[in-house]
Design a protein around this motif. Structure first.
Motif, PDB file in Angstrom:
ATOM      1  N   GLY A 159      81.614 -43.585 -18.144  1.00 53.30           N
ATOM      2  CA  GLY A 159      81.679 -44.239 -19.448  1.00 53.30           C
ATOM      3  C   GLY A 159      80.614 -43.682 -20.357  1.00 53.30           C
ATOM      4  O   GLY A 159      79.803 -42.847 -19.931  1.00 53.30           O
ATOM      5  N   SER A 160      80.637 -44.130 -21.614  1.00 53.85           N
ATOM      6  CA  SER A 160      79.657 -43.631 -22.560  1.00 53.85           C
ATOM      7  C   SER A 160      78.733 -44.746 -23.041  1.00 53.85           C
ATOM      8  O   SER A 160      79.179 -45.863 -23.311  1.00 53.85           O
ATOM      9  N   MET A 161      77.463 -44.411 -23.158  1.00 49.95           N
ATOM     10  CA  MET A 161      76.454 -45.396 -23.552  1.00 49.95           C
ATOM     11  C   MET A 161      76.626 -45.889 -24.985  1.00 49.95           C
ATOM     12  O   MET A 161      75.987 -46.843 -25.383  1.00 49.95           O
ATOM     13  N   PHE A 170      79.076 -36.380 -11.649  1.00 49.53           N
ATOM     14  CA  PHE A 170      77.850 -37.097 -11.290  1.00 49.53           C
ATOM     15  C   PHE A 170      78.193 -38.443 -10.645  1.00 49.53           C
ATOM     16  O   PHE A 170      77.558 -38.877  -9.680  1.00 49.53           O
ATOM     17  N   GLU A 206      66.681 -43.989 -17.405  1.00 48.12           N
ATOM     18  CA  GLU A 206      65.581 -43.011 -17.288  1.00 48.12           C
ATOM     19  C   GLU A 206      66.025 -41.673 -17.878  1.00 48.12           C
ATOM     20  O   GLU A 206      67.039 -41.098 -17.471  1.00 48.12           O
ATOM     21  N   ALA A 218      67.476 -40.748 -20.557  1.00 47.83           N
ATOM     22  CA  ALA A 218      68.855 -40.622 -21.023  1.00 47.83           C
ATOM     23  C   ALA A 218      69.112 -41.278 -22.380  1.00 47.83           C
ATOM     24  O   ALA A 218      70.068 -40.914 -23.064  1.00 47.83           O
ATOM     25  N   GLN A 235      67.382 -42.482  -9.264  1.00 48.17           N
ATOM     26  CA  GLN A 235      66.597 -43.701  -9.552  1.00 48.17           C
ATOM     27  C   GLN A 235      67.392 -44.968  -9.268  1.00 48.17           C
ATOM     28  O   GLN A 235      66.829 -46.000  -8.898  1.00 48.17           O
ATOM     29  N   GLY A 262      73.361 -43.684 -18.236  1.00 54.41           N
ATOM     30  CA  GLY A 262      73.018 -42.260 -18.102  1.00 54.41           C
ATOM     31  C   GLY A 262      72.369 -42.046 -16.744  1.00 54.41           C
ATOM     32  O   GLY A 262      71.320 -41.427 -16.625  1.00 54.41           O
ATOM     33  N   CYS A 263      73.030 -42.589 -15.706  1.00 55.94           N
ATOM     34  CA  CYS A 263      72.428 -42.648 -14.361  1.00 55.94           C
ATOM     35  C   CYS A 263      72.431 -41.305 -13.644  1.00 55.94           C
ATOM     36  O   CYS A 263      71.724 -41.132 -12.651  1.00 55.94           O
ATOM     37  N   PHE A 312      79.705 -38.102 -17.073  1.00 62.51           N
ATOM     38  CA  PHE A 312      80.340 -37.040 -16.290  1.00 62.51           C
ATOM     39  C   PHE A 312      80.830 -37.506 -14.919  1.00 62.51           C
ATOM     40  O   PHE A 312      80.034 -37.920 -14.068  1.00 62.51           O
ATOM     41  N   ARG A 363      67.495 -35.318  -9.061  1.00 63.50           N
ATOM     42  CA  ARG A 363      67.318 -35.979 -10.353  1.00 63.50           C
ATOM     43  C   ARG A 363      67.713 -35.022 -11.457  1.00 63.50           C
ATOM     44  O   ARG A 363      67.534 -33.818 -11.336  1.00 63.50           O
ATOM     45  N   GLN A 364      68.194 -35.603 -12.557  1.00 62.93           N
ATOM     46  CA  GLN A 364      68.575 -34.782 -13.702  1.00 62.93           C
ATOM     47  C   GLN A 364      67.547 -34.883 -14.829  1.00 62.93           C
ATOM     48  O   GLN A 364      67.717 -34.303 -15.896  1.00 62.93           O
ATOM     49  N   GLY A 365      66.472 -35.608 -14.591  1.00 64.74           N
ATOM     50  CA  GLY A 365      65.402 -35.729 -15.584  1.00 64.74           C
ATOM     51  C   GLY A 365      64.091 -36.009 -14.865  1.00 64.74           C
ATOM     52  O   GLY A 365      64.092 -36.334 -13.671  1.00 64.74           O
ATOM     53  N   MET A 402      76.205 -45.948 -14.954  1.00 68.67           N
ATOM     54  CA  MET A 402      77.223 -45.378 -15.829  1.00 68.67           C
ATOM     55  C   MET A 402      76.791 -44.008 -16.325  1.00 68.67           C
ATOM     56  O   MET A 402      75.638 -43.822 -16.712  1.00 68.67           O
ATOM     57  N   ASP A 403      77.704 -43.052 -16.287  1.00 72.82           N
ATOM     58  CA  ASP A 403      77.414 -41.722 -16.810  1.00 72.82           C
ATOM     59  C   ASP A 403      78.694 -41.136 -17.405  1.00 72.82           C
ATOM     60  O   ASP A 403      79.801 -41.493 -17.017  1.00 72.82           O
TER      61      ASP A 403
HETATM   62  N1  SAH Z   1      68.822 -41.001 -15.235  1.00 73.44           N
HETATM   63  C1  SAH Z   1      69.020 -39.753 -14.550  1.00 73.44           C
HETATM   64  C2  SAH Z   1      69.693 -38.678 -15.429  1.00 73.44           C
HETATM   65  C3  SAH Z   1      68.933 -38.287 -16.662  1.00 73.44           C
HETATM   66  S1  SAH Z   1      69.666 -36.879 -17.507  1.00 73.44           S
HETATM   67  C4  SAH Z   1      67.681 -39.251 -14.025  1.00 73.44           C
HETATM   68  O1  SAH Z   1      66.631 -39.714 -14.517  1.00 73.44           O
HETATM   69  O2  SAH Z   1      67.666 -38.399 -13.145  1.00 73.44           O
HETATM   70  C5  SAH Z   1      70.638 -37.667 -18.776  1.00 73.44           C
HETATM   71  C6  SAH Z   1      71.975 -38.196 -18.272  1.00 73.44           C
HETATM   72  O3  SAH Z   1      72.659 -38.788 -19.374  1.00 73.44           O
HETATM   73  C7  SAH Z   1      72.904 -37.120 -17.711  1.00 73.44           C
HETATM   74  O4  SAH Z   1      73.338 -37.502 -16.435  1.00 73.44           O
HETATM   75  C8  SAH Z   1      74.067 -37.097 -18.707  1.00 73.44           C
HETATM   76  O5  SAH Z   1      75.308 -36.781 -18.113  1.00 73.44           O
HETATM   77  C9  SAH Z   1      74.057 -38.524 -19.240  1.00 73.44           C
HETATM   78  N2  SAH Z   1      74.705 -38.709 -20.543  1.00 73.44           N
HETATM   79  C10 SAH Z   1      74.689 -37.898 -21.617  1.00 73.44           C
HETATM   80  N3  SAH Z   1      75.356 -38.453 -22.649  1.00 73.44           N
HETATM   81  C11 SAH Z   1      75.820 -39.657 -22.200  1.00 73.44           C
HETATM   82  C12 SAH Z   1      76.592 -40.710 -22.793  1.00 73.44           C
HETATM   83  N4  SAH Z   1      77.012 -40.643 -24.053  1.00 73.44           N
HETATM   84  N5  SAH Z   1      76.875 -41.789 -22.039  1.00 73.44           N
HETATM   85  C13 SAH Z   1      76.466 -41.878 -20.747  1.00 73.44           C
HETATM   86  N6  SAH Z   1      75.723 -40.917 -20.139  1.00 73.44           N
HETATM   87  C14 SAH Z   1      75.414 -39.821 -20.850  1.00 73.44           C
END
Ligand code: SAH
Length: 257
Positions: free
Chosen positions: A103-105, A81, A121, A123, A60, A54-55, A78, A25-27, A75-76
């Motif tokens: 993609g970007s949120m 990821f 989650e 993000a 999750q 921001g998956c 990077f 997990r990244q968060g 969608m993320d």
């Molecule tokens: N949902 C995951 C990651 C949370 S960390 C978890 O709960 O484990 C936040 C994530 O948002 C990171 O993977 C980061 O790359 C992504 N992120 C940051 N800016 C973003 C944007 N503009 N659009 C989409 N994703 C983005």
């Protein structure tokens, strides 16, 4: 993120991705808490369309894929990821229904009123809680749900050290009651709000980082940016242990009206 003369920021992002891709997990969060939030969502069926914004690598999202009906687009920002996300979906045999895209949120690739559920989650802070709630609402069907976790204050006042840290890191942090009011103001019925338990930060987030830190420092030995990054991560974990009574992540679940 590629350019002929890559900037320091590109380099930082590459390093940060290299670190976080090694973690499930990244968060902060946990499978149990993802399922608890999911238990408030009604009316999902095989045709439902879900987006997880921001998956990250999809910790999750895979839990959602195993327990929710419908198809899920993760969608993320990077690609590294998203590659891991799609590998995870394949391994779990979820790839027919669970797909990761880059993609970007702040510019969603969905149709207006297409989605039954928007998940995010740890993000939404990237776009800001209020802005995300407002802009993403357009993509939900009437009666669709939003479920997001977000850093929040548990008390009206708190020690200066932690107040200053968060105001610098994320000025959008606010009290739970103010966040619920923002959910309402953005056009949702506040269906549920609950605090993520401590193990979402410890067992599922900071504890796995201990081994990840060691490996990362070995891999990037002598790299000052990498060392500073790890020092920051550790400082953040220490602050959490010291001030966890004052803040944490909160799940906010709303229904579009
Ligand atoms: N949902 C995951 C990651 C949370 S960390 C978890 O709960 O484990 C936040 C994530 O948002 C990171 O993977 C980061 O790359 C992504 N992120 C940051 N800016 C973003 C944007 N503009 N659009 C989409 N994703 C983005």
């Amino acid at each position: 993120m590629s350019s002929d003369n890559s900037s320091i920021h590109d380099f930082d992002f590459d390093l940060i991705c290299d670190y976080f891709k090694t973690l499930e997990r990244q968060g902060p969060g946990s499978p149990e808490i993802t399922l608890k939030a999911l238990s408030f969502i009604e009316n999902l069926g095989d045709d439902s369309r879900i987006a997880d914004l921001g998956c990250g690598t999809g910790g999750q999202t895979m839990v959602l894929g195993q327990h929710a009906k419908g198809s899920i687009t993760g969608m993320d920002l990077f690609p590294v990821f998203i590659d891991l996300f799609n590998e995870n979906a394949q391994k779990l045999d979820l790839h027919d229904r669970v797909k990761g895209i880059v993609g970007s949120m702040d510019s969603l690739p969905f149709q207006k009123e297409e989605l039954d559920l928007i998940w995010s989650e740890g993000a939404i802070y990237n776009i800001g809680f209020e802005r995300g709630l407002k802009e993403w609402r357009d993509y939900l069907k009437t009666g669709g749900y939003i479920a997001v976790s977000e850093a929040s204050w548990f008390t009206l006042e708190r020690p200066e050290e932690i107040d200053a840290f968060w105001k610098d890191a994320y000025p959008g942090i606010d009290t739970v009651s103010n966040k619920v009011a923002q959910v309402e103001k953005a056009g949702y019925i506040p269906i549920a709000t609950f605090i993520l338990p401590e193990e979402c930060w410890t067992e599922h987030f900071y504890t796995p980082q201990v081994a990840a830190d060691e490996n990362f420092l070995k891999k990037h030995a002598g790299n000052k940016v990498a060392e500073d990054f790890i020092a920051n991560q550790r400082h953040e974990a220490q602050l959490y242990h010291k001030y966890k009574d004052y803040y944490g992540y909160v799940f906010y679940i709303g229904k579009k009206i």
